[in-house]
Motif scaffolding. Structure first.
Motif, PDB file in Angstrom:
ATOM      1  N   THR A 189      30.489 -38.681 -87.028  1.00  0.00           N
ATOM      2  CA  THR A 189      29.402 -38.032 -86.306  1.00  0.00           C
ATOM      3  C   THR A 189      28.946 -36.813 -87.094  1.00  0.00           C
ATOM      4  N   VAL A 190      27.646 -36.796 -87.444  1.00  0.00           N
ATOM      5  CA  VAL A 190      27.122 -35.714 -88.276  1.00  0.00           C
ATOM      6  C   VAL A 190      26.104 -34.844 -87.533  1.00  0.00           C
ATOM      7  N   SER A 191      25.720 -35.232 -86.324  1.00  0.00           N
ATOM      8  CA  SER A 191      24.853 -34.362 -85.540  1.00  0.00           C
ATOM      9  C   SER A 191      25.057 -34.650 -84.061  1.00  0.00           C
ATOM     10  N   LEU A 192      24.878 -33.612 -83.259  1.00  0.00           N
ATOM     11  CA  LEU A 192      24.988 -33.741 -81.802  1.00  0.00           C
ATOM     12  C   LEU A 192      23.888 -32.915 -81.157  1.00  0.00           C
ATOM     13  N   ARG A 193      23.326 -33.439 -80.093  1.00  0.00           N
ATOM     14  CA  ARG A 193      22.344 -32.655 -79.359  1.00  0.00           C
ATOM     15  C   ARG A 193      23.031 -31.589 -78.506  1.00  0.00           C
ATOM     16  N   GLY A 194      22.317 -30.525 -78.254  1.00  0.00           N
ATOM     17  CA  GLY A 194      22.797 -29.480 -77.362  1.00  0.00           C
ATOM     18  C   GLY A 194      22.413 -29.784 -75.928  1.00  0.00           C
ATOM     19  N   LEU A 195      22.754 -28.851 -75.038  1.00  0.00           N
ATOM     20  CA  LEU A 195      22.558 -29.074 -73.606  1.00  0.00           C
ATOM     21  C   LEU A 195      22.046 -27.799 -72.953  1.00  0.00           C
ATOM     22  N   ALA A 196      21.104 -27.957 -72.037  1.00  0.00           N
ATOM     23  CA  ALA A 196      20.650 -26.863 -71.178  1.00  0.00           C
ATOM     24  C   ALA A 196      20.276 -27.466 -69.838  1.00  0.00           C
ATOM     25  N   ASP A 197      20.693 -26.843 -68.749  1.00  0.00           N
ATOM     26  CA  ASP A 197      20.329 -27.389 -67.444  1.00  0.00           C
ATOM     27  C   ASP A 197      19.964 -26.272 -66.475  1.00  0.00           C
ATOM     28  N   CYS A 198      19.341 -26.665 -65.403  1.00  0.00           N
ATOM     29  CA  CYS A 198      18.910 -25.705 -64.398  1.00  0.00           C
ATOM     30  C   CYS A 198      18.773 -26.417 -63.062  1.00  0.00           C
ATOM     31  N   ILE A 199      18.655 -25.633 -62.008  1.00  0.00           N
ATOM     32  CA  ILE A 199      18.344 -26.144 -60.681  1.00  0.00           C
ATOM     33  C   ILE A 199      16.978 -25.610 -60.292  1.00  0.00           C
ATOM     34  N   VAL A 200      16.076 -26.502 -59.938  1.00  0.00           N
ATOM     35  CA  VAL A 200      14.741 -26.101 -59.507  1.00  0.00           C
ATOM     36  C   VAL A 200      14.612 -26.367 -58.008  1.00  0.00           C
ATOM     37  N   GLU A 201      14.165 -25.367 -57.274  1.00  0.00           N
ATOM     38  CA  GLU A 201      13.990 -25.489 -55.825  1.00  0.00           C
ATOM     39  C   GLU A 201      12.547 -25.170 -55.474  1.00  0.00           C
ATOM     40  N   VAL A 202      11.935 -26.019 -54.666  1.00  0.00           N
ATOM     41  CA  VAL A 202      10.567 -25.786 -54.194  1.00  0.00           C
ATOM     42  C   VAL A 202      10.587 -25.656 -52.677  1.00  0.00           C
ATOM     43  N   ALA A 203       9.689 -24.811 -52.165  1.00  0.00           N
ATOM     44  CA  ALA A 203       9.597 -24.586 -50.719  1.00  0.00           C
ATOM     45  C   ALA A 203       8.132 -24.501 -50.321  1.00  0.00           C
ATOM     46  N   THR A 204       7.805 -25.104 -49.194  1.00  0.00           N
ATOM     47  CA  THR A 204       6.427 -25.086 -48.700  1.00  0.00           C
ATOM     48  C   THR A 204       6.318 -24.544 -47.274  1.00  0.00           C
ATOM     49  N   LEU A 205       7.405 -24.525 -46.522  1.00  0.00           N
ATOM     50  CA  LEU A 205       7.387 -24.149 -45.104  1.00  0.00           C
ATOM     51  C   LEU A 205       8.624 -23.316 -44.790  1.00  0.00           C
ATOM     52  N   ASP A 206       8.537 -22.525 -43.724  1.00  0.00           N
ATOM     53  CA  ASP A 206       9.745 -21.822 -43.287  1.00  0.00           C
ATOM     54  C   ASP A 206      10.534 -22.618 -42.259  1.00  0.00           C
ATOM     55  N   HIS A 207      10.008 -23.791 -41.877  1.00  0.00           N
ATOM     56  CA  HIS A 207      10.734 -24.714 -41.004  1.00  0.00           C
ATOM     57  C   HIS A 207      10.062 -26.078 -41.079  1.00  0.00           C
ATOM     58  N   GLY A 208      10.774 -27.127 -40.680  1.00  0.00           N
ATOM     59  CA  GLY A 208      10.206 -28.463 -40.695  1.00  0.00           C
ATOM     60  C   GLY A 208       9.123 -28.637 -39.642  1.00  0.00           C
ATOM     61  N   LEU A 209       8.174 -29.557 -39.945  1.00  0.00           N
ATOM     62  CA  LEU A 209       7.078 -29.829 -39.014  1.00  0.00           C
ATOM     63  C   LEU A 209       6.968 -31.316 -38.741  1.00  0.00           C
TER      64      LEU A 209
END
Length: 449
Positions: A189-209
């Motif tokens: 093995t002469v090369s390896l990819r690196g790694l980066a991760d995250c958590i993405v959170e989206v919000a549209t309401l302050d309660h369910g409708l």
């Protein structure tokens, strides 16, 4: 050197028995309830190394999982070789999907099935076999370093390297935690990819409708998240995030038929991305959505979901900077969230990619050892996955030559259900390592020939 081949074959039955005993230990560091098993695994590894003839064997920890360091001093004027493996394993997942118990090693058709049979307790077995084949007295110094938290991202590795730098110092580092081109053709093995991760959170309401009352007027968070995640790729499946690095892969042939055979791609499902398979797999960035938190179907109602989140994992091409790529991914997510939804991106782990210049006498010696043990020349291959600790080793020991080898093959299914080790590959990998130790004991002139 033919005698080495014979001696490896002679020690393999005992090595396999030791491997099977290690596999029976559920050393999953990611599971807090099984951390005692990780300690037990470290103790068993230390015991095996002591019995093999290492005079200096220690279990060490620097705020993380237990690791094992064993040292056999070099003869006068000989180099020291560091042999790396890890004794922790991935969680087994859904046990009902395994053909046999995941922590009970089972042989079928020349393969040994079980969690850790290949990744990476077979790396430990390879080192044991190579050392035992030399009668516990190899012609070079040998240090074995067996880590205990590689499958959790090696969070304490930098502290281990700093605290035990003198004990781990070596001229050559052999990392037995990678893949082979096939069961008959080895890889360096002469090369390896690196790694980066995250958590993405989206919000549209302050309660369910109620979806009947407000659907079509108010966006639900899950629809927002789906559209946002879809923006990460173009219509061909190429990553669509600006500012990412791309390198160049070796011109090896990877046919569509092999892709389907190696991956289990379902009928009618197409490959994604453009360029050769090697280019896409080894030298381009990749983005995968690895998890989503939202309402499970069993608990779903006709309700607009107020918030949803996903974990996004990126592979970074060799030559790229993992932190910069994570910043680019974050910008993309923040700028492409539709309908004015609120978005929060929480950064996760980063691991740097790595590329090796495989030239010089050490690599010549490795190729000669592989050729003799396998009967075929080794392919210089990239790996699409990430082993961030390699960059850590290179930083800690900049003058050491690093060889990345392994006992896996395309059918191993590391990290997946029904992980397995091809027993013929184990023998060839152990033979190659034993031969390598012999070749590294020679002068630079002899190694280069």
């Amino acid at each position: 050197m033919t005698d080495i081949t014979t001696r490896v074959r002679d020690v393999l039955p005992a090595v396999r028995a030791d491997l099977e005993n290690l596999v029976r230990i559920e050393s999953v560091w990611a599971d807090p309830d099984r951390r005692g098993e990780v300690q037990r695994s470290a103790e068993e590894v230390a015991k095996l190394l002591s019995e093999a003839g290492f005079g200096d064997v220690r279990i060490v920890a620097e705020g993380g999982a237990p690791a094992v360091i064993a040292h056999h001093p070099p003869p006068p004027g000989a180099p020291t070789v560091l042999l790396y493996a890890h004794h922790d394993v991935q969680p087994e997942g859904d046990r009902s999907q395994w053909y046999s118990e995941p922590f009970e090693p089972t042989e079928r058709d020349g393969r040994l099935y079980g969690r850790g049979t290949a990744d990476d307790k077979a790396g430990i077995a390879t080192h044991l076999a190579a050392f035992r084949a030399h009668g516990g007295n190899p012609p070079v110094g040998v240090t074995v370093f067996v880590e205990g938290e590689e499958e959790s991202g090696s969070p304490s590795l930098s502290r281990l390297l700093a605290a035990h730098r003198d004990a781990l110092a070596a001229d050559v580092i052999v990392i037995a935690d990678s893949d082979n081109w096939s069961t008959e053709v080895p890889s360096l093995t002469v090369s390896l990819r690196g790694l980066a991760d995250c958590i993405v959170e989206v919000a549209t309401l302050d309660h369910g409708l109620h979806s009947g009352m407000w659907g079509g007027v108010v966006p639900d968070a899950l629809s927002v998240l789906v559209r946002l995640l879809a923006s990460l790729h173009d219509d061909e499946g190429n990553v669509a995030v600006d500012g990412l690095h791309e390198s160049t892969a070796a011109p090896v042939e990877y046919t569509p038929e092999r892709v389907r055979a190696d991956t289990g791609l379902l009928d009618g499902v197409q490959e994604i991305g453009s360029g050769s398979v090697a280019q896409r797999l080894w030298a381009k960035p990749a983005i995968t959505v690895v998890g989503i938190d939202t309402t499970p179907i069993a608990k779903a109602s006709n309700t607009l979901t107020p918030c949803a989140r996903a974990k996004v994992s990126m592979r970074v091409a060799p030559g790229g900077d993992a932190a910069e790529h994570l910043a680019a991914l974050t910008r993309h997510l923040e700028q492409h969230t539709p309908w004015g939804a609120q978005v929060t991106v929480t950064p996760g782990d980063v691991g740097e990619p790595y590329a090796i210049d495989p030239s010089g006498p050490v690599y010549d010696a490795a190729r000669a050892a592989f050729r003799q043990a396998w009967g075929n020349d080794a392919i210089d291959a990239g790996v699409g996955g990430s082993i961030p600790f390699i960059a850590a080793f290179a930083s800690a020991f900049p003058d050491a030559k690093i060889l990345v080898t392994g006992v896996e093959d395309p059918d191993t299914q590391a990290h997946s259900i029904n992980e397995s080790l091809h027993l013929g590959v184990l023998e060839r990998a152990a033979t190659a390592e034993a031969l390598l130790l012999d070749r590294l004991a020679r002068s630079d002139r002899q190694i280069a020939t």
